[in-house]
Design a protein around this motif. Sequence first.
Motif, PDB file in Angstrom:
ATOM      1  N   PRO A  84      14.825  71.415  44.642  1.00  0.00           N
ATOM      2  CA  PRO A  84      14.819  71.371  43.161  1.00  0.00           C
ATOM      3  C   PRO A  84      16.160  71.825  42.557  1.00  0.00           C
ATOM      4  CG  PRO A  84      13.429  73.200  43.833  1.00  0.00           C
ATOM      5  CD  PRO A  84      13.710  72.448  45.079  1.00  0.00           C
ATOM      6  N   GLU A  85      16.828  72.601  43.235  1.00  0.00           N
ATOM      7  CA  GLU A  85      18.229  72.849  42.974  1.00  0.00           C
ATOM      8  C   GLU A  85      19.151  71.838  42.651  1.00  0.00           C
ATOM      9  OE1 GLU A  85      18.767  73.017  47.277  1.00  0.00           O
ATOM     10  OE2 GLU A  85      17.447  73.283  45.777  1.00  0.00           O
ATOM     11  N   LEU A  86      18.857  70.409  43.157  1.00  0.00           N
ATOM     12  CA  LEU A  86      19.943  69.478  43.264  1.00  0.00           C
ATOM     13  C   LEU A  86      19.735  68.824  41.955  1.00  0.00           C
ATOM     14  CD1 LEU A  86      19.762  68.093  46.846  1.00  0.00           C
ATOM     15  CD2 LEU A  86      21.604  69.481  45.633  1.00  0.00           C
ATOM     16  N   TYR A  87      18.395  68.882  41.425  1.00  0.00           N
ATOM     17  CA  TYR A  87      18.417  67.965  40.134  1.00  0.00           C
ATOM     18  C   TYR A  87      17.381  68.456  38.962  1.00  0.00           C
ATOM     19  CZ  TYR A  87      14.618  64.899  41.437  1.00  0.00           C
ATOM     20  OH  TYR A  87      13.269  64.386  41.783  1.00  0.00           O
TER      21      TYR A  87
ATOM     22  N   GLU B 146      30.004  61.952  52.905  1.00  0.00           N
ATOM     23  CA  GLU B 146      29.742  62.625  53.979  1.00  0.00           C
ATOM     24  C   GLU B 146      30.100  64.285  53.845  1.00  0.00           C
ATOM     25  OE1 GLU B 146      31.578  60.938  57.270  1.00  0.00           O
ATOM     26  OE2 GLU B 146      30.195  58.849  57.039  1.00  0.00           O
ATOM     27  N   GLU B 147      31.102  64.424  52.895  1.00  0.00           N
ATOM     28  CA  GLU B 147      31.535  65.819  52.677  1.00  0.00           C
ATOM     29  C   GLU B 147      30.517  66.494  51.802  1.00  0.00           C
ATOM     30  OE1 GLU B 147      35.167  68.203  50.182  1.00  0.00           O
ATOM     31  OE2 GLU B 147      35.174  65.856  50.562  1.00  0.00           O
ATOM     32  N   PHE B 148      29.919  65.753  50.933  1.00  0.00           N
ATOM     33  CA  PHE B 148      28.624  66.481  50.092  1.00  0.00           C
ATOM     34  C   PHE B 148      27.518  66.703  51.019  1.00  0.00           C
ATOM     35  CE2 PHE B 148      24.853  66.288  47.694  1.00  0.00           C
ATOM     36  CZ  PHE B 148      25.281  66.684  46.324  1.00  0.00           C
TER      37      PHE B 148
ATOM     38  N   ALA C 160      23.957  70.261  53.876  1.00  0.00           N
ATOM     39  CA  ALA C 160      23.067  70.600  55.302  1.00  0.00           C
ATOM     40  C   ALA C 160      23.556  71.789  55.830  1.00  0.00           C
ATOM     41  CB  ALA C 160      23.582  69.786  56.231  1.00  0.00           C
ATOM     42  N   LYS C 161      24.728  72.408  55.530  1.00  0.00           N
ATOM     43  CA  LYS C 161      25.045  73.824  56.030  1.00  0.00           C
ATOM     44  C   LYS C 161      24.424  74.715  55.130  1.00  0.00           C
ATOM     45  CE  LYS C 161      29.374  72.403  58.325  1.00  0.00           C
ATOM     46  NZ  LYS C 161      30.905  72.664  58.179  1.00  0.00           N
ATOM     47  N   ARG C 162      24.230  74.577  53.824  1.00  0.00           N
ATOM     48  CA  ARG C 162      23.779  75.521  53.217  1.00  0.00           C
ATOM     49  C   ARG C 162      22.291  75.789  53.392  1.00  0.00           C
ATOM     50  NH1 ARG C 162      26.140  72.781  48.902  1.00  0.00           N
ATOM     51  NH2 ARG C 162      24.506  71.800  48.224  1.00  0.00           N
ATOM     52  N   ASN C 163      21.659  74.722  53.899  1.00  0.00           N
ATOM     53  CA  ASN C 163      20.273  74.725  54.075  1.00  0.00           C
ATOM     54  C   ASN C 163      19.530  74.357  55.601  1.00  0.00           C
ATOM     55  OD1 ASN C 163      19.016  74.245  51.167  1.00  0.00           O
ATOM     56  ND2 ASN C 163      20.666  72.857  51.359  1.00  0.00           N
ATOM     57  N   GLY C 164      20.823  74.818  56.315  1.00  0.00           N
ATOM     58  CA  GLY C 164      20.411  74.799  57.936  1.00  0.00           C
ATOM     59  C   GLY C 164      19.798  73.610  58.269  1.00  0.00           C
ATOM     60  N   LEU C 165      20.299  72.415  57.611  1.00  0.00           N
ATOM     61  CA  LEU C 165      19.655  71.047  58.315  1.00  0.00           C
ATOM     62  C   LEU C 165      20.762  70.417  59.111  1.00  0.00           C
ATOM     63  CD1 LEU C 165      18.663  69.941  54.628  1.00  0.00           C
ATOM     64  CD2 LEU C 165      17.141  70.862  56.424  1.00  0.00           C
TER      65      LEU C 165
END
Length: 270
Positions: free
Chosen positions: A104-107, A255-257, A262-267
Amino acid sequence: MRIPINTNKEPMVLRIKVQTKHPEKIMIRVADALRPKTDYFKEWFPIQGERTFDISMPNTPKKIVVLIYNMRIGDVAEAKDTSFKVIKDKDGNPGEILPIKRHPELYNMNSDLLNEATEFIEWFSQNASVLSANGSVYRSKKGTFRIDYLDRILDRKTGKELSTPARISQDRGIIEVSKALFVAYPVPYRDAILSHEISHFYINTHPEDEEEADYHALRLFLGRGYTCIDAQRAFLNVFETVPSDTNVERQAKIEEFVTAFAKRNGLFIN
């Protein structure tokens, strides 16, 4: 191997574990059991040993069929192919159903406009193969969003068919979709395409800005729970039909985004 699963239109993550004794190319396809040309996932992977796949589906049909096969051998009955096996979960099921994770933090998921948009996007993406085209008009429930479903999108000046699966008018916000091209994509890719088009007119500060539309589409797409792999590949598949330096730059920024998210969320990102 074919595994029928009653999904009952519930969002979910489907976990599949595959094991091979030797290096193999294994295809995994998740298809709507009732609608033709409606895949929710379709990719092959090199596997040696055991590998786990988490297939995220923010929206599902009533029933899916999971097809798993060795590309070297083909789609044959389980008894005829011993080159791989699907590892069952603790309850003896070949696929484990897990809750989906939203972001939910994305939009703003409380936005009436964005909820209407995503509901319409998901509905059209799931039903694109069975909806009539030939200029048929489809609207969201409140009437804000409109799709003109064409057999093919033609250049207004030359009359030649365009290679884009969808476009949106900058003055009225009407989306045109080419059925001939659109149905070739799996459901997540269709969703990403429509999220991009809607972003142009309804979310962008600068409606003509392609990179800004990419950015907002990624937020809508990943925010609802689609995977990072789908986010990257959805745009790449479209760009490959119209190769250009601009699209190479756009894919690099996508891909940068996605990598940062992914790194923030461990994905996983690949």
